[in-house]
Design a protein around this motif. Sequence first.
Motif, PDB file in Angstrom:
ATOM      1  N   THR A   1       0.828  -1.195   0.000  1.00 12.01           N
ATOM      2  CA  THR A   1       0.000   0.000   0.000  1.00 12.01           C
ATOM      3  C   THR A   1       0.867   1.252   0.000  1.00 12.01           C
ATOM      4  N   GLN A   2       0.254   2.391  -0.313  1.00 17.38           N
ATOM      5  CA  GLN A   2       0.979   3.657  -0.232  1.00 17.38           C
ATOM      6  C   GLN A   2       1.528   3.882   1.168  1.00 17.38           C
ATOM      7  N   GLU A   3       0.738   3.541   2.156  1.00 15.33           N
ATOM      8  CA  GLU A   3       1.177   3.699   3.540  1.00 15.33           C
ATOM      9  C   GLU A   3       2.423   2.870   3.804  1.00 15.33           C
ATOM     10  N   GLU A   4       2.443   1.646   3.311  1.00 10.87           N
ATOM     11  CA  GLU A   4       3.601   0.781   3.542  1.00 10.87           C
ATOM     12  C   GLU A   4       4.843   1.298   2.825  1.00 10.87           C
ATOM     13  N   ILE A   5       4.672   1.806   1.605  1.00 11.29           N
ATOM     14  CA  ILE A   5       5.812   2.354   0.881  1.00 11.29           C
ATOM     15  C   ILE A   5       6.372   3.573   1.602  1.00 11.29           C
ATOM     16  N   ILE A   6       5.471   4.466   2.037  1.00 11.92           N
ATOM     17  CA  ILE A   6       5.913   5.667   2.739  1.00 11.92           C
ATOM     18  C   ILE A   6       6.601   5.305   4.051  1.00 11.92           C
ATOM     19  N   THR A   7       6.005   4.373   4.786  1.00 15.14           N
ATOM     20  CA  THR A   7       6.618   3.950   6.047  1.00 15.14           C
ATOM     21  C   THR A   7       7.971   3.314   5.802  1.00 15.14           C
ATOM     22  N   LEU A   8       8.072   2.503   4.747  1.00 15.68           N
ATOM     23  CA  LEU A   8       9.348   1.885   4.404  1.00 15.68           C
ATOM     24  C   LEU A   8      10.397   2.941   4.097  1.00 15.68           C
TER      25      LEU A   8
END
Length: 326
Positions: free
Chosen positions: A230-237
């Motif tokens: 998800t976008q959230e996971e990419i940003i968090t990564l």
Amino acid sequence: MKTLLLSLVILLSFTSLAQPPAYVPANGLLGYWPFNGNANDESGNGNNGTVNGATLTNDRFGNSNSAYNFDGIDDYIIGNSTNLSVASTNKLTIASWINVNQLATAPAASKIFTHTNNAATGDQQYALSINSNGSIYFLAGNGAFENNGANLSPTGQIQSNTWVHLAVVVSVDSVKLYFNGNVVMSKPENDNFPINPVDLFVFSSSTNTTFNKLFNGSIDDTGIWNRALTQEEIITLYESEVLSTNTANYESNVNIYPNPTTDYINIDFGNLDNVEGLNIKIINILGQEVLSQPMNTDKINVSELSKGVYIIRISDGVNQTIKRFI
């Protein structure tokens, strides 16, 4: 016997430490290469690489022997794929940190990562590359996922001698390219990954042709997933991986509440006595900074923010921690 047992315990202890950081999503993770002194896959799936000419170098934090540098002439890392095929899910995420020394000359692109069955041909089930014009380029099969145009980001995004985070996310109906946590290309696509070529993976490339060149620069912290993060996971990564290695000073002490919230968030620093000099930043799901201020209060007004997922980063310029709230 005691010496043997002690050696075994030490070996097992070091082995148990070889695993991805907590911020790396475990669901669907096929391979993860942090390049900490070797080219081993720390996902536990055994996709270990054999180094051919590439040399260990400093990572983006200046840590020695924590990334691999490729000379663009004959350096590459190759390994046998144990599970990297995504033909069964038709979903994929590749995320990687790179630092380009020199872009390839047109019309060539330089490969970062390729899943293939013949390193000499340059064919791929999927590959992440950089074009000569500094754009991100994703390939699959022979023109797969290109029904609505090539999978290219805007030109000029990749600059030399700068660490950047790249990601490609393929779902059942779209392809997205990310640059430093931001979506820079998104288009509808509904296609299938080829069953072949598989069996091998390559960092950089072992082929040097008119259209395919070896990578010239450094690569680090690369992950492959058989699902669309998800976008959230990419940003968090991305946000987690831009932190210094000194996050432990804060991470176990800081809590935010209430979460979810509609008006204010409270920041509890636990047993940390001195929070002078701290700054906070709040970043939205698109990677945009929506608030930045000194840490002069433990109560932050977020009532004017739109509903959604946000990241709050707390830093003193050396130590940092990151939290998420809704």
